[in-house]
Write a protein that holds these residues in place. Sequence first.
Motif, short mmCIF file in Angstrom:
data_model
loop_
_atom_site.label_atom_id
_atom_site.label_comp_id
_atom_site.label_asym_id
_atom_site.label_seq_id
_atom_site.Cartn_x
_atom_site.Cartn_y
_atom_site.Cartn_z
N ARG A 1 0.86 -1.18 0.00
CA ARG A 1 0.00 0.00 0.00
C ARG A 1 0.89 1.23 0.00
O ARG A 1 1.72 1.39 0.89
CB ARG A 1 -0.91 0.02 1.23
N ASN A 2 0.72 2.07 -1.02
CA ASN A 2 1.49 3.31 -1.13
C ASN A 2 2.99 3.04 -1.00
O ASN A 2 3.73 3.80 -0.37
CB ASN A 2 1.04 4.32 -0.08
N GLY A 3 3.43 1.93 -1.57
CA GLY A 3 4.85 1.58 -1.56
C GLY A 3 5.34 0.99 -0.26
O GLY A 3 6.52 0.64 -0.15
N ALA A 4 4.46 0.83 0.72
CA ALA A 4 4.85 0.26 2.01
C ALA A 4 4.19 -1.12 2.16
O ALA A 4 3.65 -1.69 1.21
CB ALA A 4 4.44 1.19 3.14
N ASP A 5 4.23 -1.65 3.37
CA ASP A 5 3.67 -2.98 3.61
C ASP A 5 2.15 -2.97 3.44
O ASP A 5 1.51 -1.91 3.52
CB ASP A 5 4.02 -3.44 5.03
#
Length: 526
Positions: free
Chosen positions: A468-472
């Motif tokens: 999600r949004n480049g994160a986990d």
Amino acid sequence: MNRRRFLGLGASVLGAGALAAVAVPSAARLLGEGRPGRLLTSGLELPPPFQVPLPVPPVLKPVGGDATGDRYEIVQQVARLEILPGVKTEAWTYGGSWPGPTVVARSGRAAVVTHRNQLPVPSVVHLHGGHTPADSDGYPVDLLLPVGSSGSSGAMAGMAGMAGMPGMDHHAAGKSVTGERTHTYPGHQRAATLWYHDHRMGFTGPGVWRGLAGFHLVHDDEEAALPLPHGDRDLPLMLADRAFAEDGSFRYPAAGDDEPGVTSDYMNGVLGDVILVNGAPWPRLDVDRARYRLRFLNASNARLYRLELDPQPPGGDALVQIGSDGGLLEAPVAHDALEIAPAERFDVVVDFSRYPPGTAVRLLNRFGSGRTAEVMRFDVSSRQVSDDATVPEQLSTIEKLDASAAANTRDFTFRRSRGDGWTINGDPYEPGRDIARPALGATELWRFSTDLHHPVHVHLNHFQVLSRNGADPGPYDAGWKDTVDLRPAEEVEVLVRFTDYAGTYMLHCHNLEHEDMAMMADFVVE
């Protein structure tokens, strides 16, 4: 979110001219928490909460079968139901009840379901979460015309307001049938909580709102070997919100007679002021001081829920998630609250022995207000009972899809159009025009991005959330999913592997008003 990104998003949602005409705080309120929809209020006095016993949908009995599968029959019919106490409501139903009867199937064993349409309108049946051949998936213009309808002219009459859309004449006439249609669900999937519902193009919102939804549960040997709650302590719970007119009929802001979609005030989704569980308003359930498996399904058109028990049990972690859309997780995940978007399913275990005898435990919706902030109540018994159910630390083994093995990466943007509609990659839906052609057997990385709030559903195969949004992934993204909840200005990456069946399938928003107003796309597995 930086200023440039904020203004760009505002322009895509409102249009540049409209953005210039409003103050930034107004645009900020529009984005805000991103919860969609507009409240439609009822025209009659609503009953007090926690008076009606929780109903449990009946289990559908097979009408036949053989060594490979079971056959079922469902009649789609108008029924007058007592949803609000003392009031009759005309509903469109599967089998005369709402929810419709629950189909209980076994993994590896086919469920062959014949639907007979005795409604006044065409219908389309989609098994949501089903791993099915394309001709049984419920393509939105593969109409089942009412008994007595005639040919393709009946098909187009049933699609009033859409006959001029590109591709409609060929597809509606080519795949429509009259009276009955048989769907074959081979059962090549793991145990999971699925559901079936109407999927008619332009009219899914009113069809589901009027009652066309039911559970389809798949069981398998892996799940049966676990010491999870079962029998009367394994409960499907269909959450839905509705509004009622003074005479008890369903209120719904349709655009017009036989016109697809809703009036402009409700194009971001319709919210009702009555919360129903299994078709009953704010019900109550007597529970033992024992563990229960609660299979939550959000069958609302547009409403989001943040479910929380009140009071919380000592130590918190009241809702122990064991399953998602596509079945068991690898390991349980404990939550104090659970956020569930339209069409998502969460299987959780609640241990009511953590409460003193006689405790009244309310299930709340922290995203609601007033009457919509309450869902149902569990009344904990003072009886002494035995309970041999537990939640193992290991539930299943899930193969992790490999992003490096993805054959393609595809981007799909979900946006409001500058007119009264919704788009994917800038285009409104057109039957027969595909947006992607994944190869059978391939794994692909699909990236979804949004303007406002959109729960994104993929037909045919479940997927795994990668980021999600480049994160986990988020706290509610574990396991196999078929619907992923996207908040405003968010980007989610998923990995999906296309298996077993070639043909045309769907990608769409499961806010049903968005879906009806063209936020869908075809993809073709070849």
